[in-house]
Design a protein around this motif. Structure first.
Motif, PDB file in Angstrom:
ATOM      1  N   GLY A   1      10.255  -6.515  11.746  1.00  0.00           N
ATOM      2  CA  GLY A   1      11.244  -5.933  12.654  1.00  0.00           C
ATOM      3  C   GLY A   1      12.589  -6.625  12.693  1.00  0.00           C
ATOM      4  N   MET A   2      12.771  -7.705  11.923  1.00  0.00           N
ATOM      5  CA  MET A   2      14.029  -8.433  11.967  1.00  0.00           C
ATOM      6  C   MET A   2      15.109  -7.696  11.174  1.00  0.00           C
ATOM      7  SD  MET A   2      15.566 -11.009  13.215  1.00  0.00           S
ATOM      8  CE  MET A   2      14.131 -11.918  13.830  1.00  0.00           C
ATOM      9  N   THR A   3      16.321  -7.668  11.718  1.00  0.00           N
ATOM     10  CA  THR A   3      17.478  -7.048  11.081  1.00  0.00           C
ATOM     11  C   THR A   3      18.344  -8.139  10.463  1.00  0.00           C
ATOM     12  OG1 THR A   3      17.440  -5.301  12.754  1.00  0.00           O
ATOM     13  CG2 THR A   3      19.472  -5.542  11.476  1.00  0.00           C
ATOM     14  N   PHE A   4      18.882  -7.867   9.256  1.00  0.00           N
ATOM     15  CA  PHE A   4      19.661  -8.888   8.560  1.00  0.00           C
ATOM     16  C   PHE A   4      20.994  -8.332   8.062  1.00  0.00           C
ATOM     17  CE2 PHE A   4      15.313 -10.498   7.906  1.00  0.00           C
ATOM     18  CZ  PHE A   4      15.465 -11.820   8.282  1.00  0.00           C
ATOM     19  N   LEU A   5      22.030  -9.154   8.164  1.00  0.00           N
ATOM     20  CA  LEU A   5      23.296  -8.939   7.469  1.00  0.00           C
ATOM     21  C   LEU A   5      23.493 -10.166   6.595  1.00  0.00           C
ATOM     22  CD1 LEU A   5      25.875  -7.229   7.078  1.00  0.00           C
ATOM     23  CD2 LEU A   5      26.901  -8.515   8.971  1.00  0.00           C
TER      24      LEU A   5
ATOM     25  N   LYS B   1      22.117  -0.843  11.335  1.00  0.00           N
ATOM     26  CA  LYS B   1      21.102  -0.276  12.213  1.00  0.00           C
ATOM     27  C   LYS B   1      19.928  -1.232  12.366  1.00  0.00           C
ATOM     28  CE  LYS B   1      21.973   4.666  11.481  1.00  0.00           C
ATOM     29  NZ  LYS B   1      21.354   5.953  11.076  1.00  0.00           N
ATOM     30  N   GLU B   2      19.244  -1.089  13.470  1.00  0.00           N
ATOM     31  CA  GLU B   2      18.066  -1.901  13.726  1.00  0.00           C
ATOM     32  C   GLU B   2      17.047  -1.718  12.598  1.00  0.00           C
ATOM     33  OE1 GLU B   2      15.097  -2.845  17.496  1.00  0.00           O
ATOM     34  OE2 GLU B   2      16.157  -0.929  17.387  1.00  0.00           O
ATOM     35  N   GLY B   3      16.566  -2.825  12.038  1.00  0.00           N
ATOM     36  CA  GLY B   3      15.584  -2.773  10.974  1.00  0.00           C
ATOM     37  C   GLY B   3      16.156  -2.751   9.573  1.00  0.00           C
ATOM     38  N   GLN B   4      17.477  -2.723   9.437  1.00  0.00           N
ATOM     39  CA  GLN B   4      18.094  -2.706   8.114  1.00  0.00           C
ATOM     40  C   GLN B   4      18.269  -4.108   7.540  1.00  0.00           C
ATOM     41  OE1 GLN B   4      21.837  -0.385   8.576  1.00  0.00           O
ATOM     42  NE2 GLN B   4      21.121   0.733   6.794  1.00  0.00           N
TER      43      GLN B   4
ATOM     44  N   SER C   1      12.321 -19.575  -9.005  1.00  0.00           N
ATOM     45  CA  SER C   1      11.084 -19.593  -8.226  1.00  0.00           C
ATOM     46  C   SER C   1      11.379 -19.672  -6.732  1.00  0.00           C
ATOM     47  CB  SER C   1      10.221 -20.781  -8.655  1.00  0.00           C
ATOM     48  OG  SER C   1       9.069 -20.884  -7.842  1.00  0.00           O
ATOM     49  N   GLU C   2      12.342 -20.537  -6.362  1.00  0.00           N
ATOM     50  CA  GLU C   2      12.725 -20.684  -4.957  1.00  0.00           C
ATOM     51  C   GLU C   2      13.355 -19.403  -4.423  1.00  0.00           C
ATOM     52  OE1 GLU C   2      13.615 -25.509  -5.069  1.00  0.00           O
ATOM     53  OE2 GLU C   2      15.192 -24.063  -5.553  1.00  0.00           O
ATOM     54  N   VAL C   3      14.172 -18.751  -5.260  1.00  0.00           N
ATOM     55  CA  VAL C   3      14.778 -17.480  -4.858  1.00  0.00           C
ATOM     56  C   VAL C   3      13.704 -16.436  -4.588  1.00  0.00           C
ATOM     57  CG1 VAL C   3      16.152 -15.518  -5.689  1.00  0.00           C
ATOM     58  CG2 VAL C   3      17.015 -17.847  -5.956  1.00  0.00           C
ATOM     59  N   SER C   4      12.707 -16.385  -5.444  1.00  0.00           N
ATOM     60  CA  SER C   4      11.617 -15.415  -5.257  1.00  0.00           C
ATOM     61  C   SER C   4      10.890 -15.645  -3.941  1.00  0.00           C
ATOM     62  CB  SER C   4      10.625 -15.509  -6.424  1.00  0.00           C
ATOM     63  OG  SER C   4      11.245 -15.157  -7.644  1.00  0.00           O
ATOM     64  N   HIS C   5      10.671 -16.921  -3.597  1.00  0.00           N
ATOM     65  CA  HIS C   5      10.014 -17.250  -2.325  1.00  0.00           C
ATOM     66  C   HIS C   5      10.874 -16.810  -1.142  1.00  0.00           C
ATOM     67  CE1 HIS C   5       6.582 -19.227  -4.000  1.00  0.00           C
ATOM     68  NE2 HIS C   5       7.267 -20.192  -4.569  1.00  0.00           N
ATOM     69  N   GLU C   6      12.202 -17.000  -1.260  1.00  0.00           N
ATOM     70  CA  GLU C   6      13.088 -16.620  -0.160  1.00  0.00           C
ATOM     71  C   GLU C   6      13.144 -15.104   0.005  1.00  0.00           C
ATOM     72  OE1 GLU C   6      14.377 -18.845   2.017  1.00  0.00           O
ATOM     73  OE2 GLU C   6      13.102 -20.146   0.812  1.00  0.00           O
ATOM     74  N   ILE C   7      13.170 -14.377  -1.116  1.00  0.00           N
ATOM     75  CA  ILE C   7      13.154 -12.918  -1.043  1.00  0.00           C
ATOM     76  C   ILE C   7      11.882 -12.441  -0.351  1.00  0.00           C
ATOM     77  CG2 ILE C   7      12.958 -10.800  -2.419  1.00  0.00           C
ATOM     78  CD1 ILE C   7      14.803 -12.100  -4.472  1.00  0.00           C
ATOM     79  N   GLU C   8      10.765 -13.031  -0.726  1.00  0.00           N
ATOM     80  CA  GLU C   8       9.482 -12.662  -0.116  1.00  0.00           C
ATOM     81  C   GLU C   8       9.505 -12.927   1.393  1.00  0.00           C
ATOM     82  OE1 GLU C   8       4.734 -13.879  -0.337  1.00  0.00           O
ATOM     83  OE2 GLU C   8       6.185 -14.778  -1.728  1.00  0.00           O
ATOM     84  N   LEU C   9      10.057 -14.074   1.796  1.00  0.00           N
ATOM     85  CA  LEU C   9      10.130 -14.411   3.215  1.00  0.00           C
ATOM     86  C   LEU C   9      10.991 -13.402   3.973  1.00  0.00           C
ATOM     87  CD1 LEU C   9       9.712 -16.285   5.654  1.00  0.00           C
ATOM     88  CD2 LEU C   9      11.718 -17.580   4.865  1.00  0.00           C
ATOM     89  N   LEU C  10      12.171 -13.077   3.434  1.00  0.00           N
ATOM     90  CA  LEU C  10      13.060 -12.143   4.120  1.00  0.00           C
ATOM     91  C   LEU C  10      12.421 -10.764   4.234  1.00  0.00           C
ATOM     92  CD1 LEU C  10      16.570 -13.076   2.676  1.00  0.00           C
ATOM     93  CD2 LEU C  10      15.514 -13.798   4.820  1.00  0.00           C
ATOM     94  N   GLN C  11      11.740 -10.344   3.185  1.00  0.00           N
ATOM     95  CA  GLN C  11      11.067  -9.047   3.239  1.00  0.00           C
ATOM     96  C   GLN C  11       9.965  -9.036   4.292  1.00  0.00           C
ATOM     97  OE1 GLN C  11      10.053  -8.769  -0.956  1.00  0.00           O
ATOM     98  NE2 GLN C  11      11.668  -7.270  -1.321  1.00  0.00           N
ATOM     99  N   GLN C  12       9.239 -10.141   4.419  1.00  0.00           N
ATOM    100  CA  GLN C  12       8.197 -10.229   5.436  1.00  0.00           C
ATOM    101  C   GLN C  12       8.791 -10.196   6.837  1.00  0.00           C
ATOM    102  OE1 GLN C  12       6.011 -13.802   4.528  1.00  0.00           O
ATOM    103  NE2 GLN C  12       4.816 -12.840   2.888  1.00  0.00           N
TER     104      GLN C  12
END
Length: 222
Positions: A196-200, A37-40, A180-191
Motif C-alpha cells: 500500500g505504500m506510494t512512491f515518488l 495517486k495513492e498506490g502508485q 545484485s544490490e539493485v535487484s534487492h532494492e527493486i524487490e523491496l520497493l515492489q513489496q
C-alpha cells in the motif's frame, strides 16, 4: 494489471500545479505539474542538473516555491515546514545518505519513530518493526558508520518509513549499488508498494525505472 486498476480508481495523494523556483537569474524549476495517486510508483528521470532534487525540496519544504502550488492529501502545503509535512505523512530520503554514524541502525530509525511515539519503548518497537520490514533487523545493533553503502541507503528508507508516511520520496536510493544490490532494492520497493505504500522516485537507471514505474515524468532544464 490488478495493481494498475487499483490506483486508477484511487484518490490523488500529491498534486503539484505550475511549481517554479527562481534563484536570482537561474530558474531551477520551471512550471512543473504532476499528480501522484495513492498506490502508485511514479518516477522522475532527467539529466544531472535538471532540477530534480530541487523539485523534491519544494515538495518536502526544504525550499519554498517562487510560483505554483503543492497540495498533499487535498491540503495546500506551500507554507508548511518540513516537519509539518512529515507529520501529515510525507517521508523522504536524500541523495547522499547521511545517517548519524555514531548511533546504531536502530537508534537512527528511532529518531523518525519519535514523531509518532512519545514513549521510548514504543519508538524502539516501531523502529525495530521497520528494520525487520526492510530486512535489516539483524543489523539493528550495528553502528551506522560501519554499514555498507547499500545498507546505508536501505537505512535511509527505514528512517523514512519510521514516520509512518502515506508517500515516500526517494532520491536516487540505488545510486552506486551493484546489480545484485539493485535487484534487492527493486524487490523491496515492489513489496512495500504491494502493501500500500506510494512512491515518488528520482532515478537515472532506465532499466530500474521500467521495472516498477506506473508513470514516468521527464524533467529537463527545470
Amino acid at each position: 494489471m490488478a495493481r494498475e486498476k487499483e490506483w486508477l480508481v484511487s484518490k490523488v495523494m500529491l498534486e503539484v500545479s505550475g511549481v517554479s523556483k527562481q534563484f536570482g537569474g537561474l530558474r531551477a524549476v520551471d512550471g512543473v505539474s504532476l499528480s501522484v495517486k495513492e498506490g502508485q510508483i511514479v518516477s522522475i528521470i532527467g539529466p544531472n542538473g535538471a532540477g530534480k532534487t530541487t523539485f523534491f525540496n519544494l515538495l518536502t519544504g526544504q525550499l519554498s516555491p517562487t510560483e505554483g502550488e503543492v497540495r498533499f492529501l487535498g491540503e495546500r502545503v506551500n507554507e508548511l515546514p518540513p516537519h509539518a509535512r512529515a507529520q501529515r505523512g510525507m517521508g523522504r530520503t536524500f541523495q547522499i545518505a547521511k545517517p548519524l554514524i555514531a548511533l546504531t541502525a536502530l537508534e537512527n530509525v528511532m529518531i523518525g519513530a519519535f514523531m509518532r511515539h512519545s514513549r521510548l519503548a514504543d519508538a524502539r518497537d516501531q523502529a525495530m518493526a521497520v528494520l525487520e520490514r526492510v530486512r535489516m533487523g539483524h543489523l539493528a545493533a550495528r553502528r551506522a558508520g560501519d554499514l555498507t553503502l547499500s545498507e546505508r541507503r536501505r537505512l535511509e528508507v527505514a528512517r523514512a518509513l519510521a514516520l509512518r508516511p502515506r508517500i515516500v520520496l526517494l532520491d536516487e536510493v540505488m545510486a552506486g549499488l551493484n546489480q545484485s544490490e539493485v535487484s534487492h532494492e527493486i524487490e523491496l520497493l515492489q513489496q512495500l508498494n504491494a502493501q500500500g505504500m506510494t512512491f515518488l522516485i528520482i532515478e537515472h537507471n532506465l532499466k530500474v525505472v521500467r521495472a516498477f514505474s506506473d508513470q514516468v515524468v521527464v524533467l529537463d532544464r527545470g
